[in-house]
Design an enzyme around this catalytic site. Structure first.
Site, PDB file in Angstrom:
ATOM      1  N   GLY A  89       0.839  -1.200   0.000  1.00  0.00           N
ATOM      2  CA  GLY A  89       0.000   0.000   0.000  1.00  0.00           C
ATOM      3  C   GLY A  89       0.869   1.242   0.000  1.00  0.00           C
TER       4      GLY A  89
ATOM      5  N   GLY B 238      -0.778   4.732  -0.152  1.00  0.00           N
ATOM      6  CA  GLY B 238      -1.642   5.910  -0.144  1.00  0.00           C
ATOM      7  C   GLY B 238      -1.077   6.943   0.833  1.00  0.00           C
TER       8      GLY B 238
ATOM      9  CD1 TRP C 113      -1.880   4.114   8.014  1.00  0.00           C
ATOM     10  CD2 TRP C 113      -0.653   5.913   8.533  1.00  0.00           C
ATOM     11  NE1 TRP C 113      -1.356   3.933   9.271  1.00  0.00           N
ATOM     12  CE2 TRP C 113      -0.598   5.021   9.613  1.00  0.00           C
ATOM     13  CE3 TRP C 113       0.052   7.111   8.617  1.00  0.00           C
ATOM     14  CZ2 TRP C 113       0.136   5.285  10.777  1.00  0.00           C
ATOM     15  CZ3 TRP C 113       0.792   7.374   9.770  1.00  0.00           C
ATOM     16  CH2 TRP C 113       0.832   6.471  10.831  1.00  0.00           C
TER      17      TRP C 113
ATOM     18  CG  PHE D 106      -8.861  -1.185  -2.792  1.00  0.00           C
ATOM     19  CD1 PHE D 106      -9.920  -1.282  -3.676  1.00  0.00           C
ATOM     20  CD2 PHE D 106      -8.418   0.071  -2.415  1.00  0.00           C
ATOM     21  CE1 PHE D 106     -10.545  -0.126  -4.171  1.00  0.00           C
ATOM     22  CE2 PHE D 106      -9.020   1.220  -2.903  1.00  0.00           C
ATOM     23  CZ  PHE D 106     -10.083   1.115  -3.781  1.00  0.00           C
TER      24      PHE D 106
ATOM     25  CE  LYS E  68      -6.309   3.967  12.545  1.00  0.00           C
ATOM     26  NZ  LYS E  68      -6.012   5.382  12.818  1.00  0.00           N
TER      27      LYS E  68
ATOM     28  CE  LYS F 103      -9.859   6.287  12.852  1.00  0.00           C
ATOM     29  NZ  LYS F 103      -9.697   7.265  11.802  1.00  0.00           N
TER      30      LYS F 103
ATOM     31  CG  ASN G 116     -13.876   8.742   7.614  1.00  0.00           C
ATOM     32  OD1 ASN G 116     -14.518   8.179   6.734  1.00  0.00           O
ATOM     33  ND2 ASN G 116     -12.692   8.305   8.024  1.00  0.00           N
TER      34      ASN G 116
END
Ligand SMILES: NC(=O)c1ccc[n+]([C@@H]2O[C@H](COP(=O)([O-])OP(=O)(O)OC[C@H]3O[C@@H](n4cnc5c(N)ncnc54)[C@H](O)[C@@H]3O)[C@@H](O)[C@H]2O)c1
Ligand SMILES: O=P(O)(O)OC[C@H](O)CO
Length: 438
Positions: free
Chosen positions: A85, A87, A89, A172, A195, A280, A345
């Site tokens: 990954g 992205g 983060w 994904f 998460k 969260k 979010n």
């Protein structure tokens, strides 16, 4: 002065190499070594130094030869880490991990990072990262260490890796993991920084770490915390929580992740750590709704408190054995606060109320390819709560899901928290227990 320093450094090196020799040939041979003539001792020491040099030399052409020397030098070879990954983060964590392993002898210098290939300004993103050392799309303005190598193929990324860090948007994960089945190094382990949940057949949900662990047959740990990627990349102080039950691995993971600005606490309550990280995002979506409605910080604090109560209750009901203390770690209350103020979010949910556009439209418009986890997690959790007839025990999660789906207006959010079981007053005094929530 300089020559004295040189002699001292040489002696230190000899002592270190001697200990490597000891590891290789055993204590008896060490006695033989010590009593051997001086010129012989020197040759053995230099040979050991050379072998070690070859072993840790990062040149790939030396690797087959160096690996044959492992038995004669150090007992275990350096561990290889890869990142699945890249992205927002994923890139921030690559900056930390790439920087740390460079300083650690027992880790391979190169950190391969899987990049979902795409074109950015007419160039492949992998090429941009490997030449400019910056993920210009997902973490612009931050240089990545040069030992972080972008790879467009997930199997190549994970080949020979001892520790795999999974840091993709949760939607994904199965597609990306499937090609890895049967290709991993024996004894490889994984850490999920993801998460979210996955929907399980028959109306359930599954922890993402379990999805990965079951698919790839590897033990999994997790890392969750109050970690907005940009702030971490800016090296602003924060804490994080690793959930891990293996002491030796926990030590390795702390070394890999910890920096002076990113402080790691390891706990063994692995499931609760992951559940906090996933849930969260639902609460943050609710916080965005009340921001969009124009309410103030007191209202948001109520969302955060009721959200925390539902997170704890969720763990009590579905992950019994969770420890109350875990909710006071970075993965718990701290992540809830940061995400309800500074997260994506929250931001998109606020715009959802103020603009009247759909969440999907806003995600595309506002996040430049980054992905939201909150609305999807709310739907996944609701799928399970509905099938277990438990929606009314988690009214906040349920209301947020309904608002995301358009089944309820955002203005009904306040009515929902007003009528939360916490506020159905029976004119009695609430008995506050330390061991859990009512
Ligand atoms: N961004 C943060 O501040 C942050 C902090 C802590 C944890 N997390 C969590 O980390 C996880 C990853 O988040 P992120 O911020 O790195 O990702 P992101 O939101 O930046 O998502 C973009 C990534 O998804 C990839 N992608 C897009 N379409 C894809 C497809 N079809 N298949 C595979 N990959 C595709 C993109 O290439 C890119 O790497 C999430 O679970 C998130 O909740 C994020
Ligand atoms: O931007 P969000 O809302 O995905 O939250 C980011 C991190 O999870 C905060 O710890």
């Amino acid at each position: 002065m300089t020559s004295r320093l040189l002699v001292r450094t040489f002696h230190r090196m000899v002592r270190k190499e001697l200990s490597y020799c000891t590891l290789a040939v055993g204590v008896r041979s060490r006695r033989m070594f010590v009593s051997a003539p001086r010129h012989l001792r020197l040759s053995v020491t230099l040979a050991a130094a050379w072998c070690r040099g070859a072993l840790f030399w990062r040149c790939s052409s030396c690797r087959p030869f160096s690996s044959t020397l492992i038995g004669f030098t150090k007992m275990s070879s350096p561990k290889r880490i890869c990142i699945i990954g890249s992205g927002n983060w994923g890139s921030a964590i690559a900056k930390i991990v790439g920087g740390n392993v460079k300083k650690l002898d027992h880790f391979e210098n190169e950190v391969r990072m899987y990049v979902f290939e795409e074109e950015v300004n007419g160039r492949k993103l992998t090429e941009v990262i490997n030449t400019d050392h910056e993920n210009v799309k997902y973490l612009p303005g931050h240089k990545l260490p040069e030992n972080v190598v972008a790879v467009p193929d997930v199997v190549d990324t994970a080949a020979d890796a001892d520790i795999l860090l999974f840091v993709l948007p949760h939607q994904f994960i199965k597609t990306i993991c499937r090609p890895l089945v049967g290709t991993l190094k024996p004894n490889a382990v994984g850490v999920s920084l993801i998460k979210g949940f996955d929907s399980a057949p028959g109306g359930g949900i599954e922890l993402i770490s379990r999805v990965i662990g079951n698919l790839l047959n590897i033990p999994m740990s997790v890392l969750m915390g109050a970690n907005l990627a940009k702030e971490v990349a800016d090296e602003k102080f924060c804490e994080t929580t690793i959930g891990c039950r293996d002491r030796e691995l926990a030590r390795d993971l702390r070394e890999v992740f910890q920096t002076h600005y990113f402080r790691v606490v390891v706990v063994d309550d692995v499931e609760a750590v992951e559940v906090c990280g996933a849930l969260k995002n639902i609460v943050a979506t609710g916080a965005g709704f009340v921001d969009g409605l124009g309410y103030g910080d007191n209202t948001k604090a109520a969302i955060i408190r009721l959200g925390m109560m539902e997170i704890i209750k969720f763990c009590e009901v579905f992950y019994s054995g969770s420890q109350l203390g875990t909710f006071f770690e970075s993965c718990g209350i701290a992540d809830l606060i940061t995400t309800c103020y500074g997260g994506r979010n929250r931001k998109v949910a606020e715009a959802f109320v103020s603009s009247g556009k759909t969440i999907e439209e806003l995600e595309k418009e506002m996040l430049n390819g980054q992905k939201l986890q909150g609305p999807q997690t709310a739907a996944e959790v609701n799928f399970m709560l509905k099938s277990q007839k438990m929606e009314d025990r988690f009214p906040l999660f349920t209301a947020i899901d309904r608002i995301c789906k358009g089944e309820m207006g955002p203005d009904q959010m306040i009515e929902c928290i007003r009528n939360h079981p916490e506020h159905i007053c029976n004119f009695d005094i609430k008995h506050v227990k330390i061991s859990g929530v009512n």
